[in-house]
Write an enzyme that holds these catalytic residues in place. Structure first.
Site: not given
Length: 292
Positions: A9, A94-97, A100, A104, A136
């Site tokens: 997202k 990537p996480v915490a990016a 979402g 997702a 989200d």
């Protein structure tokens, strides 16, 4: 085995209207989705479990805390005898990016469970679980461009052209709660005037060109960009690299960061820009593709 893609997202705009008395923030955001995605599969069977694989599997944290399992458990509390099974998440985003990724993934899990159990995507129980799982998740459930308001529950579908883009993440995690904390709003405090709240944003009509959309987007911004830059100054460097690329029409941060994106004149320019940025910054995550 059932399979769903969990598309990234991208917040093309993000306006923080204010902080509600319950502590949640009211937002207005134009959301699009990229052509890069995690891949979630479900093998029906007894029980419920999750296996993470892929290049970024190690960044997913504790499996028990994964939003895929949270969404599935919440849906199981509302749907009698919910059929589930074993999920496998191929993690590439990537996480915490700010794109979402976890949301997702959770939305993809809900779509898989809906398919397995014969539930419509507009089933009230599914929508309720999406919002309870994360702000989200509702917008990721349909993964279609829209204007998102409230805390993520109000969605107005929009028609977007395919926008050539480059997405860049400097591989630093930015916690959403830290960015909102840096914004510094008190409970019940508004960030914009009353007239701004009641005035709905005006976006180009269906069939408008990418250039028309870029002109409209340039009138807005991302209110979380400045506080995120204070937490992770490298975001400034990422946006500068995108702005310096030939053919870049608009560069901005997505969500609460640290992923940033630029919309380009055409796909060839986007590909060349991505190659140069990756060469100059081999440690960064870079993706060239389209938003829609």
């Amino acid at each position: 085995m059932l399979i769903e893609e969990a598309r990234a997202k991208v917040n093309l705009t993000l306006r923080v209207v204010g902080r509600r008395v319950d502590g949640y923030h009211d937002l207005e955001s134009l959301v699009a989705f990229a052509d890069c995605a995690d891949r979630l599969s479900l093998t029906p069977g007894p029980g419920l479990d999750l296996t993470t694989i892929g290049p970024l599997a190690s960044a997913c944290g504790e499996t028990a805390d994964n939003l895929v399992l949270k969404a599935a458990r919440l849906l199981g509390e509302r749907v009698a005898d919910l059929k589930a099974g074993s999920f496998t998440l191929d993690k590439v985003l990537p996480v915490a990016a700010g794109i979402g990724g976890g949301s997702a993934d959770a939305a993809a899990a809900l779509r898989l469970l809906a398919k397995l159990n014969g539930l419509a995507l507009d089933d009230d129980r599914l929508l309720e679980v999406a919002l309870l799982t994360g702000a989200d998740v509702p917008v990721c459930l349909a993964s279609q461009p829209c204007d998102m308001t409230g805390v993520g529950e109000n969605l107005l579908p929009l028609s977007l052209p395919k926008m050539p883009c480059v997405m860049v993440n400097p591989r630093v995690a930015v916690a959403t709660k830290d960015v909102f904390s840096a914004l510094g709003l008190r409970n019940g405090e508004l960030l914009v005037g009353f007239s701004d709240i009641i005035q709905a944003p005006t976006w180009p009509e269906a069939g408008a060109s990418v250039e028309d959309w870029v002109d409209a987007l340039a009138e807005s911004s991302n209110d979380l960009e400045a506080p995120a830059m204070r937490i992770q100054p490298v975001i400034t460097e990422v946006i500068a690299a995108l702005n310096a690329a030939n053919g870049a029409w608009l560069a901005r941060m997505s969500g609460s960061g640290a992923t940033c994106f630029a919309i380009f004149e055409n796909t060839a320019e986007a590909q060349r820009a991505a190659q140069k940025i990756q060469l100059d910054h081999p440690q960064w995550w870079v993706h060239a593709g389209v938003l829609s």
